[in-house]
Design a protein around this motif. Structure first.
Motif, PDB file in Angstrom:
ATOM      1  N   SER A  72       0.827  -1.209   0.000  1.00 51.63           N
ATOM      2  CA  SER A  72       0.000   0.000   0.000  1.00 51.63           C
ATOM      3  C   SER A  72       0.860   1.257   0.000  1.00 51.63           C
ATOM      4  N   LEU A  73       1.956   1.230   0.769  1.00 55.31           N
ATOM      5  CA  LEU A  73       2.866   2.384   0.785  1.00 55.31           C
ATOM      6  C   LEU A  73       3.497   2.596  -0.586  1.00 55.31           C
ATOM      7  N   LYS A  74       3.882   1.513  -1.246  1.00 53.86           N
ATOM      8  CA  LYS A  74       4.488   1.646  -2.576  1.00 53.86           C
ATOM      9  C   LYS A  74       3.513   2.285  -3.547  1.00 53.86           C
ATOM     10  N   ARG A  75       2.237   1.811  -3.504  1.00 54.10           N
ATOM     11  CA  ARG A  75       1.245   2.386  -4.415  1.00 54.10           C
ATOM     12  C   ARG A  75       1.029   3.863  -4.136  1.00 54.10           C
ATOM     13  N   ASN A  76       0.965   4.237  -2.854  1.00 54.13           N
ATOM     14  CA  ASN A  76       0.758   5.654  -2.505  1.00 54.13           C
ATOM     15  C   ASN A  76       1.942   6.508  -2.933  1.00 54.13           C
ATOM     16  N   VAL A  77       3.166   5.980  -2.688  1.00 55.78           N
ATOM     17  CA  VAL A  77       4.359   6.741  -3.070  1.00 55.78           C
ATOM     18  C   VAL A  77       4.392   6.943  -4.582  1.00 55.78           C
ATOM     19  N   TYR A  78       4.094   5.900  -5.342  1.00 56.86           N
ATOM     20  CA  TYR A  78       4.117   6.013  -6.801  1.00 56.86           C
ATOM     21  C   TYR A  78       3.082   7.021  -7.290  1.00 56.86           C
ATOM     22  N   GLN A  79       1.862   6.955  -6.681  1.00 54.89           N
ATOM     23  CA  GLN A  79       0.812   7.893  -7.080  1.00 54.89           C
ATOM     24  C   GLN A  79       1.206   9.323  -6.742  1.00 54.89           C
ATOM     25  N   ASN A  80       1.756   9.508  -5.540  1.00 53.12           N
ATOM     26  CA  ASN A  80       2.192  10.857  -5.159  1.00 53.12           C
ATOM     27  C   ASN A  80       3.325  11.340  -6.050  1.00 53.12           C
ATOM     28  N   TYR A  81       4.230  10.430  -6.411  1.00 51.34           N
ATOM     29  CA  TYR A  81       5.350  10.818  -7.258  1.00 51.34           C
ATOM     30  C   TYR A  81       4.871  11.267  -8.639  1.00 51.34           C
ATOM     31  N   ARG A  82       3.867  10.536  -9.193  1.00 50.54           N
ATOM     32  CA  ARG A  82       3.309  10.946 -10.483  1.00 50.54           C
ATOM     33  C   ARG A  82       2.646  12.311 -10.382  1.00 50.54           C
ATOM     34  N   GLN A  83       1.903  12.517  -9.289  1.00 46.07           N
ATOM     35  CA  GLN A  83       1.259  13.820  -9.100  1.00 46.07           C
ATOM     36  C   GLN A  83       2.310  14.923  -8.942  1.00 46.07           C
ATOM     37  N   PHE A  84       3.416  14.594  -8.247  1.00 42.74           N
ATOM     38  CA  PHE A  84       4.483  15.588  -8.078  1.00 42.74           C
ATOM     39  C   PHE A  84       5.103  15.965  -9.426  1.00 42.74           C
TER      40      PHE A  84
END
Length: 722
Positions: A72-84
């Motif tokens: 779950s953390l990996k998915r959130n980090v990836y999503q946040n990174y794309r948004q960033f």
């Protein structure tokens, strides 16, 4: 219940709860609670468990929760990174648009100010009284009378003197320019242009014609030391975009240097930028008015009347050219701003724009008379031309980066040619390319295999030479006088290549076959230059002839020594090759040497009716001839021929001597058979192959064969010179 992969989402808890229904959710809530204590939890779990099995099952449930949480953390980090990344891209687009909008607004402001100024000037010309009243209202320092003018000028001088008394080394500025007055001043902080590190605190004094920069004296408060003085004519002001923590900065460009200053806040920075531009504009306007006044025709003084009746004709003749004199219009805006525009182009490395401005000026002044204002303008422009030439020369210097190939120099070379510096451009271009070629050769790794290194060396050198030649032909197409310089440069570059080539091939004592292959590769690459009409084959021949002669003589000595050694151990016995495979291999080797009738010298059961010495001599001599022909060019003709004669003489004299001295009839017949093979088969093959490779017969080889035949016919003497 079995274990499922950790990527199975929320169903993993249910699968790993081992039949406890919502046990996974309860466990997650318990672990996520704020007052969770790991030690107490483990202690309580140990007390409640029935045995090792319960603890293992509970450990599996916690492990499953851990893996699910990690996913779950990996998915959130990836999503946040794309948004960033998307946000950063939008910010970049917005910043670019804001910068373009700021640039457009600045241009619009400049256009509006220019239009307003033009309208005011037109109104002043139409109504001088209205212009005087407007100037008096706009400028409180504008003198309305002689008394007011003197008082105003005295006040400005007093203010400037008071401020500059605090600056050491500035007392000689005021007497030189009585009309100088202070416009603006303030404290600034200077930063390094490369590393953006703070250097010092300075105080800047902006006057109506120059900018004075002074550094603060730490020992005296409010006192400064003179640092630099920049005329406004050669000064360009550039706004530096804020990049926190570096903000409120602007750059001053004074060829060949630039300095960055930081104001106390954004308001003061804006004031500095506006007042600098306004002062420069006023300075250019005053200079324009001065040139307009100088350009006005002045009434010539009336000469005294002469009683000489012939003076009238002379006066008429003298008046004719003065009536035809043309007044040069130098008040055009682009001419007034030309020195400053040249400084900006040089500072921004816009070499093409600078040369275009110079061409435009030269075209405008081509048919104009050379007056004093024109000379002054020419002096200012010539100084910029020298600066531009120095920058272009530095661009072509070998100290600069040599990457990018010959095309990287085209920009500087073309502008030097346009400036009339074709010879200097040619010299610098060839020096730059020589340094590039030398660097490329030096960076080549010396591999274990010599032939591999020579392939790389030839590819690097001749490709660079070909690219340089094509670029030279493009850049100097209209300068035929420069081509001789290129030929001289190509010869010196070829000498550098041959030095590296010889050091690797000949100095390391490689075999003749390796040397021949290497020279063949170099010749093939050299022929590529014929695509552009450049033939350097004769140069590579002249530079390699000494090393090739040494290699041929060295290999000749090796063959002679080996032949003499075999002759000393000669027993005159037939060869027994033991196996049909060995006999077939020997036949193939002799066919490759050009001996097509070798079958007549073979017997039964793998026997060869020849001596081992004669067979080995044949193979070695033909191999030497083949490799030598690969190295052949006309300068080596006599060296190759003399080497062949010396090698053949060793074998021929040994056979003749043995034929005279041998008493055993069987051995004598065997020696005669070997002599027949040597004289009637080997020597004609050598002559034929030499003629094919060289293109003409060798009389020395024919004479040697004929002399050997005479020795066989008259075997009376029992002595032989070996």
């Amino acid at each position: 219940a079995g274990r499922v992969p950790s990527g199975g989402g929320g169903s993993a808890d249910m699968a790993l709860s081992l039949g406890e229904g919502g046990g996974g959710s309860r466990l997650r809530r318990q672990l996520e609670s704020g007052g969770f204590a790991a030690g107490e939890y483990v202690k309580q779990l140990s007390q409640q468990s029935d045995g090792d099995r319960d603890l293992q099952e509970h450990r599996q449930r916690i492990q499953a929760l851990s893996e699910e949480t990690a996913q779950s953390l990996k998915r959130n980090v990836y999503q946040n990174y794309r948004q960033f990344i998307e946000t950063a891209r939008e910010i970049s687009y917005l910043e670019s648009e804001m910068y373009q909008l700021s640039h457009i607004l600045t241009e619009q402001k400049g256009i509006m100010e220019a239009v307003t100024q033009a309208l005011l000037l037109q109104a002043d010309r139409d109504d001088p009284a209205l212009g005087a009243r407007r100037a008096a209202a706009a400028d409180p320092f504008l003198p309305l009378s002689a008394k007011d003018a003197a008082a105003n000028e005295e006040g400005r001088q007093r203010t400037l003197t008071t401020l500059l008394e605090k600056v050491e080394g500035c007392r000689d500025l005021l007497p030189e320019s009585p009309g100088k007055y202070l416009v603006y001043n303030g404290d600034l902080v200077e930063y390094d242009a490369d590393h953006m590190a703070q250097i010092q605190r300075v105080h800047a004094f902006l006057m109506n014609d120059c900018l004075l920069v002074a550094t603060a004296l730490p020992s005296r408060r409010g006192a400064y030391r003179y640092d630099a003085l920049y005329p406004l004519d050669g000064l360009a002001v550039v706004n530096v975009k804020d990049n926190p923590p570096m903000k409120d900065m602007f750059k001053l460009l004074m060829f060949p240097e630039s300095r960055i200053f930081q104001a106390e806040n954004a308001k003061i920075k804006k004031e500095w930028l506006e007042v600098l531009e306004e002062t420069k504009r006023n300075r250019a306007l005053s200079e324009k008015r001065r040139l307009e006044q100088e350009a006005l025709p002045r009434p010539a003084p009336t000469p005294p009347e002469s009683t000489n009746p012939f003076d009238e004709d002379e006066d008429e003749e003298e008046d004719e050219p003065s009536a035809e004199e043309e007044v040069v219009e130098l008040s055009l805006e682009w001419i007034q701003e030309l020195p400053e525009d040249l400084d900006v182009c040089i500072a921004q490395r816009d070499f093409e724009g600078a040369v275009d401005l110079l061409d435009k000026l030269n075209e405008y002044l081509a048919d104009k008379p050379v007056s004093q204002p024109v000379k002054e303008l020419r002096a200012k422009v010539d100084e910029r031309v020298r600066q531009l030439t120095d920058v272009l020369v530095f661009e072509l210097s070998p100290d600069r980066s040599l990457r990018g190939g010959p095309r990287a120099t085209r920009r500087a070379v073309s502008q030097l040619i346009r400036l009339g510096q074709s010879t200097k451009a040619c010299e610098l271009f060839l020096k730059n390319r020589a340094a590039a070629v030398q660097t490329a050769i030096r960076q080549l790794r010396i591999e274990g295999a010599t032939l591999l290194y020579i392939h790389k060396l030839c590819h690097v050198f001749f490709t660079s030479l070909l690219e340089t030649a094509r670029e030279f032909e493009t850049d100097f197409a209209g300068n035929n006088g420069c081509y001789s310089a290129f030929v001289v440069w190509a010869r010196s570059s070829m000498r550098m290549f041959v030095d590296a080539f010889s050091k690797q091939v000949f100095d390391s004592k490689e075999s003749l076959s390796t040397a021949a292959e290497c020279v063949k590769v170099a010749k093939e690459h050299c022929k590529q230059l014929s695509e552009i009409g450049l033939d350097l084959t004769f140069i590579i021949h002249a530079l390699l002839v000494k090393d090739i002669k040494g290699a041929l003589q060295s290999y000749k000595d090796i063959i002679i020594e080996a032949t003499k050694h075999r002759n000393s151990e000669e027993m005159w016995r037939k060869m027994n090759l033991m196996t049909p495979e060995a006999l077939g291999k020997l036949k193939e080797e002799m066919r490759s040497c050009g001996v097509g009738n070798f079958d007549q010298y073979t017997g039964d059961d793998c026997w060869v009716n020849l001596s081992y010495t004669v067979v080995a001599f044949t193979k070695q001599t033909m191999a030497f001839l083949e490799e030598a022909l690969k190295l052949y060019f006309p300068e080596l003709h006599m060296v190759l021929l003399e080497s062949l004669v010396e090698i053949i003489l060793v074998a021929v004299q040994h056979v003749d001597y043995s034929l005279r001295c041998e008493q055993d009839p069987e051995k004598k017949a065997f020696i005669r058979q070997n002599a027949s093979f040597l004289y009637e088969t080997v020597l004609p093959v050598v002559e034929k192959r030499f003629e094919e490779g060289v293109g003409k017969p060798a009389k020395q080889l024919q004479d040697l064969r004929n002399a050997s035949r005479l020795m066989r016919v008259n075997p009376e003497s029992t002595t032989s010179v070996v």
